[in-house]
Motif scaffolding. Structure first.
Motif, PDB file in Angstrom:
ATOM      1  N   ARG A   1     -52.512  14.264  25.187  1.00  0.00           N
ATOM      2  CA  ARG A   1     -51.891  13.242  26.031  1.00  0.00           C
ATOM      3  C   ARG A   1     -51.661  13.761  27.446  1.00  0.00           C
ATOM      4  O   ARG A   1     -51.846  13.033  28.421  1.00  0.00           O
ATOM      5  CB  ARG A   1     -50.565  12.779  25.408  1.00  0.00           C
ATOM      6  N   ALA A   2     -51.255  15.032  27.545  1.00  0.00           N
ATOM      7  CA  ALA A   2     -51.063  15.616  28.873  1.00  0.00           C
ATOM      8  C   ALA A   2     -52.382  15.676  29.637  1.00  0.00           C
ATOM      9  O   ALA A   2     -52.457  15.363  30.826  1.00  0.00           O
ATOM     10  CB  ALA A   2     -50.466  17.025  28.753  1.00  0.00           C
TER      11      ALA A   2
ATOM     12  N   PRO B   1     -45.785  20.925  32.942  1.00  0.00           N
ATOM     13  CA  PRO B   1     -44.638  20.007  32.910  1.00  0.00           C
ATOM     14  C   PRO B   1     -44.922  18.730  32.131  1.00  0.00           C
ATOM     15  O   PRO B   1     -44.047  18.238  31.400  1.00  0.00           O
ATOM     16  CB  PRO B   1     -44.383  19.711  34.395  1.00  0.00           C
ATOM     17  N   GLU B   2     -46.152  18.221  32.253  1.00  0.00           N
ATOM     18  CA  GLU B   2     -46.503  16.995  31.524  1.00  0.00           C
ATOM     19  C   GLU B   2     -46.571  17.255  30.023  1.00  0.00           C
ATOM     20  O   GLU B   2     -46.104  16.450  29.207  1.00  0.00           O
ATOM     21  CB  GLU B   2     -47.847  16.460  32.033  1.00  0.00           C
ATOM     22  N   PHE B   3     -47.114  18.404  29.642  1.00  0.00           N
ATOM     23  CA  PHE B   3     -47.189  18.765  28.230  1.00  0.00           C
ATOM     24  C   PHE B   3     -45.792  18.885  27.633  1.00  0.00           C
ATOM     25  O   PHE B   3     -45.502  18.340  26.555  1.00  0.00           O
ATOM     26  CB  PHE B   3     -47.938  20.096  28.080  1.00  0.00           C
ATOM     27  N   LEU B   4     -44.897  19.583  28.329  1.00  0.00           N
ATOM     28  CA  LEU B   4     -43.539  19.781  27.816  1.00  0.00           C
ATOM     29  C   LEU B   4     -42.767  18.463  27.773  1.00  0.00           C
ATOM     30  O   LEU B   4     -41.948  18.239  26.869  1.00  0.00           O
ATOM     31  CB  LEU B   4     -42.804  20.801  28.673  1.00  0.00           C
ATOM     32  N   ARG B   5     -43.026  17.586  28.739  1.00  0.00           N
ATOM     33  CA  ARG B   5     -42.366  16.280  28.721  1.00  0.00           C
ATOM     34  C   ARG B   5     -42.804  15.466  27.512  1.00  0.00           C
ATOM     35  O   ARG B   5     -41.983  14.860  26.816  1.00  0.00           O
ATOM     36  CB  ARG B   5     -42.687  15.504  29.992  1.00  0.00           C
TER      37      ARG B   5
ATOM     38  N   GLY C   1     -39.923  14.999  25.063  1.00  0.00           N
ATOM     39  CA  GLY C   1     -39.330  13.701  25.359  1.00  0.00           C
ATOM     40  C   GLY C   1     -38.637  13.630  26.699  1.00  0.00           C
ATOM     41  O   GLY C   1     -38.336  12.542  27.188  1.00  0.00           O
ATOM     42  N   GLU C   2     -38.346  14.774  27.328  1.00  0.00           N
ATOM     43  CA  GLU C   2     -37.685  14.797  28.627  1.00  0.00           C
ATOM     44  C   GLU C   2     -38.444  15.749  29.553  1.00  0.00           C
ATOM     45  O   GLU C   2     -38.927  16.797  29.122  1.00  0.00           O
ATOM     46  CB  GLU C   2     -36.237  15.267  28.500  1.00  0.00           C
ATOM     47  N   PRO C   3     -38.541  15.396  30.842  1.00  0.00           N
ATOM     48  CA  PRO C   3     -39.247  16.296  31.770  1.00  0.00           C
ATOM     49  C   PRO C   3     -38.433  17.552  32.029  1.00  0.00           C
ATOM     50  O   PRO C   3     -37.199  17.482  32.188  1.00  0.00           O
ATOM     51  CB  PRO C   3     -39.377  15.450  33.046  1.00  0.00           C
ATOM     52  N   PRO C   4     -39.060  18.708  32.079  1.00  0.00           N
ATOM     53  CA  PRO C   4     -38.327  19.938  32.403  1.00  0.00           C
ATOM     54  C   PRO C   4     -38.004  19.983  33.893  1.00  0.00           C
ATOM     55  O   PRO C   4     -38.595  19.247  34.691  1.00  0.00           O
ATOM     56  CB  PRO C   4     -39.319  21.040  32.021  1.00  0.00           C
TER      57      PRO C   4
ATOM     58  N   VAL D   1     -48.101  26.394  22.713  1.00  0.00           N
ATOM     59  CA  VAL D   1     -48.682  25.779  23.913  1.00  0.00           C
ATOM     60  C   VAL D   1     -50.060  26.397  24.134  1.00  0.00           C
ATOM     61  O   VAL D   1     -50.164  27.623  24.258  1.00  0.00           O
ATOM     62  CB  VAL D   1     -47.791  26.003  25.150  1.00  0.00           C
ATOM     63  N   PRO D   2     -51.118  25.599  24.188  1.00  0.00           N
ATOM     64  CA  PRO D   2     -52.471  26.168  24.274  1.00  0.00           C
ATOM     65  C   PRO D   2     -52.790  26.719  25.657  1.00  0.00           C
ATOM     66  O   PRO D   2     -52.258  26.256  26.662  1.00  0.00           O
ATOM     67  CB  PRO D   2     -53.378  24.969  23.960  1.00  0.00           C
ATOM     68  N   ARG D   3     -53.636  27.719  25.669  1.00  0.00           N
ATOM     69  CA  ARG D   3     -54.247  28.141  26.926  1.00  0.00           C
ATOM     70  C   ARG D   3     -55.202  27.050  27.376  1.00  0.00           C
ATOM     71  O   ARG D   3     -55.691  26.267  26.567  1.00  0.00           O
ATOM     72  CB  ARG D   3     -55.007  29.457  26.739  1.00  0.00           C
ATOM     73  N   MET D   4     -55.501  26.996  28.688  1.00  0.00           N
ATOM     74  CA  MET D   4     -56.370  25.962  29.216  1.00  0.00           C
ATOM     75  C   MET D   4     -57.362  26.555  30.208  1.00  0.00           C
ATOM     76  O   MET D   4     -57.147  27.654  30.732  1.00  0.00           O
ATOM     77  CB  MET D   4     -55.547  24.867  29.915  1.00  0.00           C
ATOM     78  N   GLN D   5     -58.438  25.815  30.445  1.00  0.00           N
ATOM     79  CA  GLN D   5     -59.422  26.208  31.449  1.00  0.00           C
ATOM     80  C   GLN D   5     -59.605  25.082  32.457  1.00  0.00           C
ATOM     81  O   GLN D   5     -59.612  23.915  32.088  1.00  0.00           O
ATOM     82  CB  GLN D   5     -60.776  26.523  30.803  1.00  0.00           C
TER      83      GLN D   5
END
Length: 327
Positions: free
Chosen positions: A175-176, A236-240, A244-247, A290-294
């Protein structure tokens, strides 16, 4: 074999854009003209150089061989054209923006070092700027090019399974990723005068926090270097989505500053894996679940007389070397 320079340039543009249609748009040709040039090229080579796919093209083995020689020939042609114009009073000056996510540690100096080596006779002026500032400067003509991260290719990096704290991080990651891509798609529309985009190198980022921090407290504050960079918007989008709440967010404008802040236990961040690993990453740990990303490091080259074909390829090679060669 008698292949002209125009055909080689068209061939290289098809490789960069991935399709005949996009190459025609970039070069100002009709699609039929590009198709005719590539068919003539294949007759000269004696074999297909592209696999025609539903969504574009892919190089054949013959095309891959030709690509290496075409790049060398076009570089030589550029050098010949420059030599025939005679010496100029001043060396060409290329103003190139660089996002903070790529200006960490010794990367800035390494890009400048390889750029000087691969762009002889060119004065390379590197400026560290935020992503939004770079796009504004390109539109206003304040930059000849830019080195930044593009969001269209970002994806989860291969990694061993990690423990899940809570929720469904896989769904949150999807979703992020979708939210960031949707934002990019709605905000960016390609125009005829848009800079040429050259994908250079994939760069991996690791979600990092202090080794002594205890999640979820470690994720209460996200530290970012550039809020408009896709690598910095994603966490930030992933954690939100997961919580459920933005960091809370702390913007520092420097990846080295982000690294120091996270090491001190004052938040978490998406750090280039090279900065999160030893020896720079002493005191850091990946965030569980939380996954690593490229993301793709790309060179944007404006259509200016200073930024010639040979300059674009030389700078792209300098970026690739700076990111891949050991320090």
């Amino acid at each position: 074999m008698d292949i002209d320079v125009k055909t080689l340039r068209t061939f290289c543009e098809v490789i960069r854009t991935g399709s005949f249609t996009s190459a025609a748009h970039r070069l100002g040709y009709s699609q039929s003209s590009v198709t005719a040039q590539m068919r003539a090229l294949e007759r000269q080579v004696g074999a297909p150089v592209f696999h025609r796919l539903p969504n574009g093209v892919r190089l054949t083995p013959a095309g891959s061989t030709l690509r290496g020689y075409a790049g060398q020939l076009l570089t030589l042609v550029g050098e010949m054209e420059e030599a025939l114009r005679g010496p100029s009073a001043t060396a060409p000056r290329l103003r190139v923006g660089l996002v903070p996510a790529l200006a960490y540690g010794e990367q800035l100096a390494r890009i400048a070092q390889f750029g000087r080596r691969l762009l002889p006779g060119v004065q390379l002026a590197l400026r560290v700027m935020g992503t939004a500032e770079i796009h504004a400067a390109l539109r206003a003509g304040g930059l000849d090019g830019a080195i930044l991260l593009t969001g269209r290719e970002h994806r989860p990096a291969p990694a061993a399974p990690v423990p899940v704290l809570s929720g469904a991080p896989g769904r949150a990651a999807d979703r992020a990723r979708t939210a960031v891509l949707a934002e990019r798609a709605s905000a960016v529309r390609e125009r005829p005068e848009a800079p040429t985009e050259i994908p250079v190198q994939d760069l991996e980022f690791t979600p990092s926090t202090s080794a002594g921090a205890r999640p979820p407290l470690a994720c209460h504050q996200v530290v970012v270097a550039d809020p408009d960079c896709p690598s910095q918007r994603w966490l930030p989008e992933f954690l939100r989505l997961r919580g459920g709440e933005p960091p809370e967010s702390l913007e520092l404008g420097s990846m080295d500053g982000v690294h120091a802040t996270v090491t001190a236990g004052l938040g978490c961040a998406m750090l280039p894996t090279g900065l999160a690993a030893q020896p720079y990453g002493a005191g850091l740990a990946p965030i569980p679940g939380v996954p690593r990303m490229q993301w793709t490091v790309s060179l944007l080259a404006s259509r200016t007389k200073e930024f010639r074909e040979g300059h674009r390829q030389g700078l792209a090679d300098a970026i690739r070397l700076a990111l891949t060669c050991p320090a």
